[in-house]
Design a protein around this motif. Structure first.
Motif, PDB file in Angstrom:
ATOM      1  N   UNK B 345       0.519  -1.282   0.241  1.00  0.00           N
ATOM      2  CA  UNK B 345      -0.103   0.421   0.088  1.00  0.00           C
ATOM      3  C   UNK B 345       1.160   1.115   0.051  1.00  0.00           C
ATOM      4  N   UNK B 346       2.088   0.775   0.946  1.00  0.00           N
ATOM      5  CA  UNK B 346       3.017   2.165   0.804  1.00  0.00           C
ATOM      6  C   UNK B 346       3.367   2.556  -0.646  1.00  0.00           C
ATOM      7  N   UNK B 347       3.843   1.754  -1.347  1.00  0.00           N
ATOM      8  CA  UNK B 347       4.869   1.454  -2.137  1.00  0.00           C
ATOM      9  C   UNK B 347       3.935   2.449  -3.832  1.00  0.00           C
ATOM     10  N   UNK B 348       1.867   1.895  -3.240  1.00  0.00           N
ATOM     11  CA  UNK B 348       1.091   2.359  -4.273  1.00  0.00           C
ATOM     12  C   UNK B 348       1.165   3.922  -4.138  1.00  0.00           C
ATOM     13  N   UNK B 349       1.361   4.195  -2.869  1.00  0.00           N
ATOM     14  CA  UNK B 349       0.918   5.684  -2.884  1.00  0.00           C
ATOM     15  C   UNK B 349       2.196   6.749  -2.925  1.00  0.00           C
ATOM     16  N   UNK B 350       3.498   6.101  -2.840  1.00  0.00           N
ATOM     17  CA  UNK B 350       4.538   6.245  -3.149  1.00  0.00           C
ATOM     18  C   UNK B 350       4.860   6.648  -4.924  1.00  0.00           C
ATOM     19  N   UNK B 351       4.381   5.257  -5.116  1.00  0.00           N
ATOM     20  CA  UNK B 351       3.901   5.988  -6.616  1.00  0.00           C
ATOM     21  C   UNK B 351       3.210   6.327  -7.210  1.00  0.00           C
ATOM     22  N   UNK B 352       2.375   7.241  -6.677  1.00  0.00           N
ATOM     23  CA  UNK B 352       1.301   8.113  -7.057  1.00  0.00           C
ATOM     24  C   UNK B 352       0.033   7.976  -6.935  1.00  0.00           C
ATOM     25  N   UNK B 353      -0.574   6.357  -7.080  1.00  0.00           N
ATOM     26  CA  UNK B 353      -1.634   5.765  -6.575  1.00  0.00           C
ATOM     27  C   UNK B 353      -2.198   5.188  -4.939  1.00  0.00           C
ATOM     28  N   UNK B 354      -1.814   6.782  -4.244  1.00  0.00           N
ATOM     29  CA  UNK B 354      -3.100   6.204  -2.938  1.00  0.00           C
ATOM     30  C   UNK B 354      -4.253   5.703  -3.345  1.00  0.00           C
ATOM     31  N   UNK B 355      -4.670   5.852  -3.853  1.00  0.00           N
ATOM     32  CA  UNK B 355      -6.242   5.228  -4.287  1.00  0.00           C
ATOM     33  C   UNK B 355      -5.792   4.130  -5.122  1.00  0.00           C
ATOM     34  N   UNK B 356      -4.885   3.319  -5.490  1.00  0.00           N
ATOM     35  CA  UNK B 356      -5.031   2.360  -6.368  1.00  0.00           C
ATOM     36  C   UNK B 356      -5.528   2.593  -8.209  1.00  0.00           C
ATOM     37  N   UNK B 357      -5.635   2.013  -8.834  1.00  0.00           N
ATOM     38  CA  UNK B 357      -6.325   2.040 -10.006  1.00  0.00           C
ATOM     39  C   UNK B 357      -7.278   0.893 -10.868  1.00  0.00           C
ATOM     40  N   UNK B 358      -7.424   1.152 -12.127  1.00  0.00           N
ATOM     41  CA  UNK B 358      -8.565  -0.001 -12.178  1.00  0.00           C
ATOM     42  C   UNK B 358      -8.198  -0.342 -13.740  1.00  0.00           C
ATOM     43  N   UNK B 359      -7.979  -1.682 -13.962  1.00  0.00           N
ATOM     44  CA  UNK B 359      -7.120  -2.557 -14.558  1.00  0.00           C
ATOM     45  C   UNK B 359      -7.548  -3.851 -15.223  1.00  0.00           C
ATOM     46  N   UNK B 360      -7.006  -4.593 -16.330  1.00  0.00           N
ATOM     47  CA  UNK B 360      -7.505  -5.299 -17.091  1.00  0.00           C
ATOM     48  C   UNK B 360      -6.295  -6.698 -16.327  1.00  0.00           C
ATOM     49  N   UNK B 361      -6.951  -8.110 -16.598  1.00  0.00           N
ATOM     50  CA  UNK B 361      -6.639  -9.131 -16.444  1.00  0.00           C
ATOM     51  C   UNK B 361      -7.761  -9.865 -16.862  1.00  0.00           C
ATOM     52  N   UNK B 362      -6.785 -10.834 -17.853  1.00  0.00           N
ATOM     53  CA  UNK B 362      -6.569 -11.857 -18.811  1.00  0.00           C
ATOM     54  C   UNK B 362      -6.609 -13.551 -18.937  1.00  0.00           C
ATOM     55  N   UNK B 363      -7.297 -14.542 -18.388  1.00  0.00           N
ATOM     56  CA  UNK B 363      -6.429 -15.566 -18.469  1.00  0.00           C
ATOM     57  C   UNK B 363      -7.083 -16.262 -18.852  1.00  0.00           C
ATOM     58  N   UNK B 364      -6.443 -17.627 -19.270  1.00  0.00           N
ATOM     59  CA  UNK B 364      -6.924 -18.863 -19.843  1.00  0.00           C
ATOM     60  C   UNK B 364      -7.922 -18.938 -18.523  1.00  0.00           C
ATOM     61  N   UNK B 365      -9.393 -19.593 -19.719  1.00  0.00           N
ATOM     62  CA  UNK B 365     -10.510 -20.123 -18.810  1.00  0.00           C
ATOM     63  C   UNK B 365     -10.063 -21.616 -18.031  1.00  0.00           C
ATOM     64  N   UNK B 366      -9.359 -21.741 -17.394  1.00  0.00           N
ATOM     65  CA  UNK B 366      -9.082 -23.696 -16.704  1.00  0.00           C
ATOM     66  C   UNK B 366      -8.610 -22.781 -15.206  1.00  0.00           C
ATOM     67  N   UNK B 367      -9.432 -23.846 -14.503  1.00  0.00           N
ATOM     68  CA  UNK B 367      -9.226 -24.270 -13.166  1.00  0.00           C
ATOM     69  C   UNK B 367      -7.647 -23.558 -12.318  1.00  0.00           C
ATOM     70  N   UNK B 368      -6.647 -23.534 -13.683  1.00  0.00           N
ATOM     71  CA  UNK B 368      -5.046 -23.768 -13.040  1.00  0.00           C
ATOM     72  C   UNK B 368      -5.080 -22.643 -13.122  1.00  0.00           C
ATOM     73  N   UNK B 369      -5.414 -21.451 -13.922  1.00  0.00           N
ATOM     74  CA  UNK B 369      -5.141 -20.507 -13.825  1.00  0.00           C
ATOM     75  C   UNK B 369      -6.084 -19.365 -13.378  1.00  0.00           C
ATOM     76  N   UNK B 370      -7.572 -19.795 -13.198  1.00  0.00           N
ATOM     77  CA  UNK B 370      -9.110 -18.795 -12.417  1.00  0.00           C
ATOM     78  C   UNK B 370      -8.726 -19.091 -11.061  1.00  0.00           C
ATOM     79  N   UNK B 371      -8.172 -19.854 -10.855  1.00  0.00           N
ATOM     80  CA  UNK B 371      -8.529 -19.939  -8.954  1.00  0.00           C
ATOM     81  C   UNK B 371      -7.166 -18.764  -8.501  1.00  0.00           C
ATOM     82  N   UNK B 372      -5.843 -19.144  -9.038  1.00  0.00           N
ATOM     83  CA  UNK B 372      -5.126 -18.227  -8.940  1.00  0.00           C
ATOM     84  C   UNK B 372      -5.782 -16.368  -8.603  1.00  0.00           C
TER      85      UNK B 372
END
Lengths: 313, 516, 349
Positions: B345-372
């Protein structure tokens, strides 16, 4: 009638063309590339270019489509990108299993669904009716995948009546049947439920008709009144549902083939889509569309056989 | 309606009884591989063909590994190289000429005759042909192949290639019968002919692939008469088939069954750390992943232990770095960022994102990847990072990752017993493409170039260490875990070790008919 | 417009035979006797589909039919006459009562015997469109009873079907056609042929012409009349208006809300109706000359009460201009007022 069938078959040409064109476009437009899939993690740019060239995938889409159509006219569905073997050969290997499953499931859904619907309709409000219709509701809403696993667990694991995996030796009829029972039930039960519900409602309507009273006034046995007079008149909506079941089954087949580790077209198509094996997808969709159209034609012809008031030509 | 209600419908009863009779014909005799000579092995997929130039997945490689021999082979159960069809080989001092002496008297299956240098040249020329071979890039360093005599093969390279010997030992390096390939054409892939311990017998689509013992095998004769590979796509079904004895060997991929079979004397379990690393990668070419502090925050904000212990039930071990520990050149001395959400959290604040940000994640639709991925999404939410999580089919996920169009993705890398190809994934020239990280570090590029061109093991291992340490410092991705290859075996299977390549070579395996 | 009906002396309620229906006099050849037939249909309601009431469609009807006669059964729609017909045939199970056919209690018969009996008790339905199975050829429709009762099969059945079709005025070749290819009148002839197939003794004609064009009605009525002579048939002829059965019936029973209110020989009934309801029905018969002055015309006012909630006392009292307090509270029984006459009215007879 023959004229009608011939005309209908000719009419299928634009339909099939439309379906295959649509599938061709869709499968080519979705992201993902068969060559990247084949080459996998370590694909290099030059190996991708080389293989795309060798497979003819670097040609413009229009050219690829024309060559697909040309092949189709000559009865050639092309070569699978994934297996490098003729698509027709791949389909031929799985087609009998798919047909066995589909016909088995339609048979089960009809042979069980119709009597259950009749039983319900002849005793509306009875406990048999209630049980049948609640059962039908459950049957319609039960996911094939889950049902398949439950059947396996109960009848294969616990009771050991049936094997868990495979389709059996196709030359050995008892073995084949034994392997067919659970998958057929898994996909046939929902069709059976649908058939039972449709049979019940149309039978209820037909049983209230005057000609049923006429039939009873003739002093006919109860079963003759129900099956010869009532059911025959209730048959058209039921046949429609049976025809629709076949479409439904094609979807269920994929799941049954997966759960029971059986060969079949459904799983083949899904695998081909996932691998972006264009010729395989197109070829299989073409065959499935043909089967579908023939089933519909069969349903329409059955209408005419069932109801003298329906005439074609 | 008394008329209709009168009696129970006899017809219905009859119908049901009739159906029961039909369905029960021959019931109760579920087939199992009780015969002493047959070993049934479950695989997830049906094989797509067994031509070494087109072995699309591990399924085909596992079967092909029993049919073909390469010039070299991996030691049984491990990754060390041993002689196979070549009894000895020499490498010229400049590392660009390899000379192999072939084993004499080796016969191809099905009376396709003796294996000669012509078959070796034919096989290697095919597999390095980019137009037809999916494995061509593994053999790209070969410039030409000479056959001075029937039992000598000389490879001339266009560059030094320390990974070549490994490639020659892999199933894609398998030597095919020239005569068979030319005769069978398109049908070859379902009628493969090699020199290995088992010969191909039959393939029934989505049902089974049968191999039979090669009586003329040059090594010690296989102890099993027949190998049957059975595709079972649904894991639940596979476990049932295994417990019922319909298959003898399965790969276990979930913690629950791993625990169950380990604790049950009716089964055996053989496991080994795989040559594989599962990861979540960020594309540095997409903001805000260009900011190292953001990357560090994301890495430290993700609780890997939770995934490994709670979600996967210890079927994998936590990764340190992107290489699997058993790959030669692995550097154990590198930074391994701990789970520390406060610091994150501290690093994010230092990076200028104290409130976080929005992004996208795409993973293969297989348990091995969707679970993590779901755990990751939840952990990131705690940091204020909103992730739009899209599970999609593997082909699309792979394509988008290669295009560089996704900020966060997830894959696992199967690795060779040499690190070269994995290292190339961090080279700036590979973006877009294999370098899905968009990682561009000139210092690392230079180290990779040097290591891959060198045939000096000291130079190579020093460079590989530096690369790994630098990449750890740059927080290029989250190295989640190394999956274990866990196989469950019925009691009757003797002498099968899991190996880090997940090959299923069965020639020394035997069946004890007396085991219950 | 209604005219006050002629007052009659208050009848003696202790007339013999009252309440048990008009039993046939000794020596008469009774073919059919219905005794105290009741048919209640349950009404379901509420979430649990429980029985919340009943429709009293037929509520204690007794009468007898002599061999060879035509017994007319008349009443407005919803009075229960069709239900009564179906109940007599056993096509609808009775809630209560007995039906004797040639002295045998048909409700106590085993199913097989009952089916055999259907050959002797036949029915012609009102709707010639709905009552013929659309999936069967005329030959099958007419011939099916023959095979079902083992009367004829194969070529003999074909012959018999042709014969029957000729009898009802159709062509033998019509046997291969389907009902939808025929007009209403022709369809009713098919229905009649079917009813005749097994040489029945009794035919219940349930409004056999009411669905037909007026021009066709008399043809069918004439046919039925001819057939009665030819085959010595006994008819129970159900109709909703007296005009239809005036000429065909020997005796007539008038029904109102599930009960018989009057039974009388046809001529007597038309000449001197006793029950105010009968009188009202007679007034409703259309007359050829609309300007002709009609004496004693009675117009029925108000709707027929619901058979689910029949009025107390005399069921007709809500619409009867003569109704007294007694009519509202005490239910009149069907009393014999003459050799062949009975009426259920406190005020008449």
């Amino acid at each position: 009638m023959l004229q009608y069938i011939a005309r209908r078959l000719i009419q299928t040409i634009p339909t099939v063309l439309l379906v295959t064109t649509f599938v061709f476009l869709i499968i080519h437009l979705v992201p993902g590339d068969p060559v990247e899939m084949i080459l996998g993690d370590y694909a290099t740019p030059d190996s991708i270019v080389a293989m795309r060239g060798a497979l003819g995938l670097d040609r413009p889409l229009g050219t690829q489509y024309v060559s697909f159509l040309t092949g189709l006219i000559h009865g050639d569905l092309g070569t699978s990108i994934r297996t490098q073997r003729p698509v027709m050969a791949e389909i031929r290997q799985r087609f009998p299993y798919s047909m066995m499953l589909a016909f088995g499931a339609v048979a089960v859904s009809t042979v069980l669904g119709v009597p259950v619907g009749v039983l319900s309709a002849t005793r509306p409000g009875s406990w048999q009716d209630t049980i049948s219709m609640v059962g039908a509701l459950i049957g319609v809403s039960m996911p094939t995948f889950w049902l398949g696993l439950m059947l396996l667990f109960l009848f294969a694991m616990k009771l050991s009546w049936f094997p868990v995996i495979g389709a059996g030796d196709i030359g050995n009829i008892p073995d084949t049947l034994q392997h067919l029972v659970l998958p057929v039930l898994a996909i046939g039960l929902s069709g059976m439920a649908l058939t039972a519900r449709m049979t019940r409602s149309t039978m209820l309507e037909v049983l209230g008709q005057d000609y049923i009273r006429t039939a009873r006034s003739k002093g006919l046995a109860k079963t003759i009144v129900i099956y010869k007079h009532a059911l025959r008149n209730a048959a058209i909506p039921v046949v429609t549902v049976v025809g629709m079941n076949i479409g439904h089954l094609l979807g269920g087949a994929v799941l049954a083939e997966t759960v029971f580790a059986r060969p079949g077209l459904g799983k083949m198509v899904v695998d081909a889509i996932l691998a972006r094996d264009y010729p395989m997808v197109q070829g299989a969709v073409f065959i499935i569309a043909m089967v579908f159209i023939l089933v519909n034609l069969l349903v329409d012809v059955t209408y005419a056989a069932l109801d003298p008031r329906i005439h074609y030509n | 309606m008394r008329f209709l209600r009168g009696r129970k419908s006899r017809l219905l009863t009859l119908t049901i009884v009739a159906i029961m009779m039909v369905t029960l014909v021959g019931a109760g005799c579920g087939k199992s591989s009780k015969d002493t000579g047959v070993l049934k092995i479950a695989q997830t997929y049906d094989m797509k063909g067994l031509d070494p130039i087109n072995l699309p997945s591990v399924t085909e490689s596992q079967i092909a590994g029993n049919i073909y021999d390469g010039l070299l082979q991996f030691e049984y159960g491990g990754t060390k190289l041993q002689p196979a069809l070549a009894t000895e080989w020499t490498i010229s001092p400049d590392g660009k000429t390899y000379t192999f002496k072939l084993r004499k008297g080796v016969q191809f299956h099905k009376d396709y005759g003796e294996m000669t240098s012509a078959d070796v040249k034919f096989s290697l020329d095919r597999v390095r042909d980019k137009k037809i071979s999916q494995a061509a890039s593994n053999f790209a360093s070969i410039d030409s192949i000479d056959t001075p005599d029937a039992s000598t093969v000389v490879l001339k390279l266009n560059r030094t290639d320390p990974a070549l010997l490994t490639a020659l030992a892999a199933p894609t390096g398998g030597i095919v019968s020239k005569k068979a390939v030319e005769k069978l054409g398109k049908d070859y892939s379902i009628n493969p002919v090699g020199t290995g311990p088992f010969a191909f017998e039959a393939w029934k689509a989505n049902t089974e692939t049968d191999l039979v013992a090669n009586k003329k095998y040059w090594g010690s004769a296989p102890k099993i008469q027949k190998l049957v590979f059975v595709p079972i796509p649904e894991p639940t079904t596979m476990y049932m088939a295994f417990e019922k004895g319909e298959v003898d060997v399965i790969q276990v991929t979930d913690g629950e069954h791993y625990k169950k079979y380990k604790g049950d004397a009716k089964f055996q379990v053989s496991e080994i750390a795989g040559l594989i690393t599962r990861m979540i990668g960020f594309n540095q070419q997409i903001k805000p992943f260009d900011n190292p502090k953001v990357r560090q925050a994301v890495v430290m904000g993700f609780n890997r232990d939770k995934v490994i212990n709670e979600m996967f039930g210890n079927i994998s071990t936590k990764a340190k770095g992107f290489l699997a520990p058993s790959v030669p050149g692995y550097e154990p001395n590198q930074e391994d960022p701990p789970y520390d959400p406060v610091k994150a959290k501290q690093l994010l604040t230092e990076a200028g994102f104290p409130d976080g940000f929005k992004t996208v994640m795409e993973v293969p639709n297989i348990d091995r990847f969707t679970v993590p991925a779901t755990v990751f999404q939840e952990d990131m939410r705690k940091l204020g990072i909103t992730i739009e999580y899209k599970p999609i089919d593997t082909a699309t996920a792979l394509a988008n990752q290669r295009k560089g169009s996704v900020p966060i993705w997830s894959v696992s890398w199967n690795q060779d017993p040499v690190p070269d190809r994995v290292m190339m994934r961090f080279h700036s020239s590979q973006y877009p493409g294999n370098n899905g990280f968009g990682y561009k570090n000139p210092a690392v590029d230079k180290l990779i170039d040097e290591a891959l061109a060198s045939s000096d093991d000291k130079v190579r291992s020093a460079d590989f260490s530096k690369i790994q340490q630098q990449i750890a410092k740059d927080y290029v991705g989250i190295w989640l875990d190394n999956e274990k290859y866990i196989f469950a075996l019925s009691k009757k299977v003797k002498g099968f070790p899991a190996d880090p390549r997940r090959s299923l070579r069965m020639f020394p395996v035997s069946i004890d008919p007396n085991a219950k | 417009m209604s005219v006050v009906l002629r007052q009659s002396p208050v009848p003696d309620p202790a007339v013999p035979g009252a309440g048990t229906g008009p039993s046939a006099a000794p020596g008469r050849d009774v073919l059919l006797e219905a005794v105290d037939i009741k048919k209640y249909f349950p009404i379901y309601g509420g979430v649990l589909s429980r029985v919340v009431g009943h429709v009293y469609a037929v509520d204690g009807v007794s009468f007898s039919v002599q061999r060879g006669e035509t017994f007319g059964l008349v009443g407005e729609s919803g009075c229960g006459k069709t239900t009564l017909g179906m109940t007599i045939l056993g096509l609808t199970p009775a809630t209560f009562g007995k039906v004797y056919f040639e002295g045998r209690d048909i409700f106590k018969m085993p199913a097989g015997e009952m089916r055999r009996l259907r050959g002797e008790m036949q029915v012609i339905f009102q709707d010639p469109y709905g009552s013929l199975d659309p999936r069967m050829t005329v030959g099958e429709i007419v011939g099916e009873p023959l095979s079902a009762h083992g009367a004829a099969s194969g070529a003999r059945r074909v012959e018999r079907v042709k014969e029957l079709l000729s009898v009802v005025g159709l062509q033998p070749m019509h046997a291969n056609r389907y009902p939808h290819e025929f007009s209403g009148g022709q369809r009713q002839r098919i229905g009649i042929a079917r009813a005749l197939a097994l040489n029945p003794k009794l035919i219940i004609c349930d409004e056999p012409v009411s669905a037909l064009d007026v021009s066709i009605q008399s043809q069918i009525l004439n046919l039925l009349d001819e057939l009665q002579d030819q085959f010595k048939l006994t008819y129970v002829f159900i109709a909703h208006g007296l005009h239809v059965i005036k000429h065909v019936s020997d005796r007539i029973g008038v029904m109102y809300l599930g009960k018989l209110v009057e039974v009388a020989p046809s001529e007597e009934l038309f000449r001197a109706p006793l029950h105010p309801y009968t009188e009202a029905l007679l007034s409703a018969i259309p007359v050829p000359d609309p300007d002709a002055k009609r004496q004693g015309r009675v117009i029925l006012e108000g709707d027929v009460p619901s058979p689910a909630k029949p009025p107390s006392g005399c069921r007709f009292h809500t619409r009867c201009v003569l109704a007294t307090d007694r009519c509202r509270t005490e239910e009149p029984v069907l009393r014999q007022t003459g050799a062949e006459r009975s009426v259920a009215c406190h005020l008449r007879g």
